[in-house]
Design an enzyme around this catalytic site. Sequence first.
Site, PDB file in Angstrom:
ATOM      1  N   PRO A   1      -3.431   3.233   0.362  1.00  0.00           N
ATOM      2  CA  PRO A   1      -4.512   2.794  -0.512  1.00  0.00           C
ATOM      3  C   PRO A   1      -5.367   1.652   0.012  1.00  0.00           C
ATOM      4  O   PRO A   1      -4.873   0.702   0.599  1.00  0.00           O
ATOM      5  CB  PRO A   1      -3.758   2.358  -1.767  1.00  0.00           C
ATOM      6  CG  PRO A   1      -2.407   2.018  -1.310  1.00  0.00           C
ATOM      7  CD  PRO A   1      -2.123   2.802  -0.078  1.00  0.00           C
ATOM      8  N   GLU A   2      -6.670   1.796  -0.216  1.00  0.00           N
ATOM      9  CA  GLU A   2      -7.638   0.706  -0.050  1.00  0.00           C
ATOM     10  C   GLU A   2      -8.169   0.376  -1.443  1.00  0.00           C
ATOM     11  O   GLU A   2      -7.624   0.828  -2.441  1.00  0.00           O
ATOM     12  CB  GLU A   2      -8.785   1.138   0.873  1.00  0.00           C
ATOM     13  CG  GLU A   2      -8.339   1.604   2.247  1.00  0.00           C
ATOM     14  CD  GLU A   2      -9.510   1.979   3.146  1.00  0.00           C
ATOM     15  OE1 GLU A   2     -10.556   1.310   3.073  1.00  0.00           O
ATOM     16  OE2 GLU A   2      -9.378   2.942   3.915  1.00  0.00           O
TER      17      GLU A   2
ATOM     18  N   LYS B   1      -6.767  -5.602  -2.607  1.00  0.00           N
ATOM     19  CA  LYS B   1      -5.817  -4.490  -2.668  1.00  0.00           C
ATOM     20  C   LYS B   1      -4.560  -4.871  -3.457  1.00  0.00           C
ATOM     21  O   LYS B   1      -3.592  -4.107  -3.475  1.00  0.00           O
ATOM     22  CB  LYS B   1      -5.439  -4.039  -1.251  1.00  0.00           C
ATOM     23  CG  LYS B   1      -6.629  -3.569  -0.420  1.00  0.00           C
ATOM     24  CD  LYS B   1      -6.240  -3.267   1.019  1.00  0.00           C
ATOM     25  CE  LYS B   1      -7.484  -3.146   1.894  1.00  0.00           C
ATOM     26  NZ  LYS B   1      -7.151  -3.109   3.336  1.00  0.00           N
TER      27      LYS B   1
ATOM     28  N   ARG C   1      -7.007   0.158  15.662  1.00  0.00           N
ATOM     29  CA  ARG C   1      -7.244   1.102  14.564  1.00  0.00           C
ATOM     30  C   ARG C   1      -8.256   2.156  14.970  1.00  0.00           C
ATOM     31  O   ARG C   1      -9.259   1.844  15.625  1.00  0.00           O
ATOM     32  CB  ARG C   1      -7.776   0.357  13.328  1.00  0.00           C
ATOM     33  CG  ARG C   1      -7.064  -0.949  13.002  1.00  0.00           C
ATOM     34  CD  ARG C   1      -5.631  -0.761  12.592  1.00  0.00           C
ATOM     35  NE  ARG C   1      -5.504   0.113  11.448  1.00  0.00           N
ATOM     36  CZ  ARG C   1      -5.669  -0.266  10.181  1.00  0.00           C
ATOM     37  NH1 ARG C   1      -5.967  -1.515   9.902  1.00  0.00           N
ATOM     38  NH2 ARG C   1      -5.532   0.592   9.210  1.00  0.00           N
TER      39      ARG C   1
END
Length: 283
Positions: free
Chosen positions: A26-27, A76, A273
């Site tokens: 999740p973001e 978050k 990333r």
Amino acid sequence: MLFANYLVVATILAKASLTTYKVPMPELPEVETLRKQLAQNVIGEAVQDIAFFDERIKPFVISKDIAISAVERFGKYLVICLTSGEQIVIHLRMTGHLLLCEPTTEFPPYTRFAMFLTNKTLFCCDLRRFAILELTAFFSKTALIPNPLENFDAKAALAAASSRLLPVKQLLLEQGFIAGIGNIYACEILFAAQVNPFRKACSLTGREWQRIARASLEILSAGVESRGTSISDWRDLFGKKGEYQNHLAVYGRQQEPCPRCSAILERSKIGGRGTFFCPHCQK
DNA sequence: CCCTATGTTCCCAA
DNA sequence: CTTGGGAACATAGG
């Protein structure tokens, strides 16, 4: 005794379900989706019991006769507020997720925490066990950090970035700079703003920061509207997929034509990333 | 064996 | 003190 029995059940179910298990990550839009769904479904619910199934989570007790009074989000972080004034702070990290179920004796795979409400059970599950969940008297960790949905100020960003030599994409991922953007949405935001992710943060103009601020609001809002991005199977509070994977412009689309200029999209790496971008129209 | 994974923190060097 | 780079955390899938 009760807790020991639950642990056995959870372990058995986890092994039985390994082949079908997928990983949510999740973001901000995914966490906001959970917040909204929790707010609609558990506020006012009495907390009957809680149980822990992971030694990495420090067990806590909560008082009797309390209920859930509010559910908040900071970046978050998800915060479940109790009528006692205590708060349960959750960060799902890479693989944590929440599920709200009807009363059941079956636990979802990788259950790490359960909260038994009057007519429902809230589970926190986490394959890689990076998620954090703790009780705190008051939570303000990211309350003062700019929120891309409310106060991403381009002038403040320009000033804060003026001494930073790292790629702008890495700065967008710093939660102390702007709270809530993760890897997928960082790629999408920079594409929408037509800024190359490798640009040194200090090299951006005020106009470019304005484009990034606007794109952040638009894309993250759209992500919330779509209830998140289900690529590697993010699921919401009820186990349902989101829809934003159908709107991604660049993430996961290397070698495909750019939707804006038709050049071939590239995949590269920034700060370890995966980074997706158009080398032609992201300047 | 290699690589990948929507996140963060820690250690170390400059 | 800040900044940046990389490993670490733990587990699965390709």
